[in-house]
Design a protein around this motif. Sequence first.
Motif, PDB file in Angstrom:
ATOM      1  N   GLU A 128       0.829  -1.202   0.000  1.00  0.00           N
ATOM      2  CA  GLU A 128       0.000   0.000   0.000  1.00  0.00           C
ATOM      3  C   GLU A 128       0.866   1.256   0.000  1.00  0.00           C
ATOM      4  OE1 GLU A 128      -0.440  -2.630   2.121  1.00  0.00           O
ATOM      5  OE2 GLU A 128      -2.199  -3.457   1.104  1.00  0.00           O
ATOM      6  N   GLU A 129       1.989   1.227   0.714  1.00  0.00           N
ATOM      7  CA  GLU A 129       2.891   2.388   0.722  1.00  0.00           C
ATOM      8  C   GLU A 129       3.542   2.589  -0.643  1.00  0.00           C
ATOM      9  OE1 GLU A 129       4.406   2.699   5.317  1.00  0.00           O
ATOM     10  OE2 GLU A 129       5.061   0.946   4.158  1.00  0.00           O
ATOM     11  N   VAL A 130       3.880   1.497  -1.311  1.00  0.00           N
ATOM     12  CA  VAL A 130       4.438   1.599  -2.662  1.00  0.00           C
ATOM     13  C   VAL A 130       3.368   2.133  -3.611  1.00  0.00           C
ATOM     14  CG1 VAL A 130       5.544   0.374  -4.572  1.00  0.00           C
ATOM     15  CG2 VAL A 130       6.106  -0.233  -2.217  1.00  0.00           C
ATOM     16  N   ASP A 131       2.132   1.692  -3.427  1.00  0.00           N
ATOM     17  CA  ASP A 131       1.029   2.222  -4.241  1.00  0.00           C
ATOM     18  C   ASP A 131       0.922   3.732  -4.065  1.00  0.00           C
ATOM     19  OD1 ASP A 131       0.412  -0.386  -5.017  1.00  0.00           O
ATOM     20  OD2 ASP A 131      -1.299  -0.558  -3.640  1.00  0.00           O
ATOM     21  N   ARG A 132       0.956   4.198  -2.822  1.00  0.00           N
ATOM     22  CA  ARG A 132       0.864   5.641  -2.566  1.00  0.00           C
ATOM     23  C   ARG A 132       2.024   6.388  -3.196  1.00  0.00           C
ATOM     24  NH1 ARG A 132      -1.235   3.790   2.376  1.00  0.00           N
ATOM     25  NH2 ARG A 132       0.744   3.982   3.471  1.00  0.00           N
ATOM     26  N   LEU A 133       3.210   5.800  -3.120  1.00  0.00           N
ATOM     27  CA  LEU A 133       4.386   6.412  -3.741  1.00  0.00           C
ATOM     28  C   LEU A 133       4.178   6.574  -5.246  1.00  0.00           C
ATOM     29  CD1 LEU A 133       7.385   7.328  -3.385  1.00  0.00           C
ATOM     30  CD2 LEU A 133       8.005   4.961  -3.807  1.00  0.00           C
TER      31      LEU A 133
END
Length: 102
Positions: free
Chosen positions: A88-93
């Motif tokens: 999810e953090e990579v998605d946000r990035l």
Amino acid sequence: MKDQAAWFIAPEQQEQQALEAWRGNATVTRIQFKTALDDFGYLEQVEALMADPETKKQTWLDWKDAHDFRRSSPIIAQISESLGLSEEEVDRLFKQAETVKG
């Protein structure tokens, strides 16, 4: 009635399929990715990772020479693992990177 149920996909399943398709296709330019890394405070950490002699040569080459970064690429997996980022953090990035004009 059974045949109709087989064709039904729950909204949650549709969302998951859309997310997986996006993850497989999301691509940003080098400047978009590096700007997003900087926006999230990760750029210095990634640059330190690339300067580390233990970093795989292919990862370093990808970082140094890539014009684009794909969400599903091995370098993104390496970076996210090194930074301890969740999917999810990579998605946000990547979603942040997509907003960068440049």
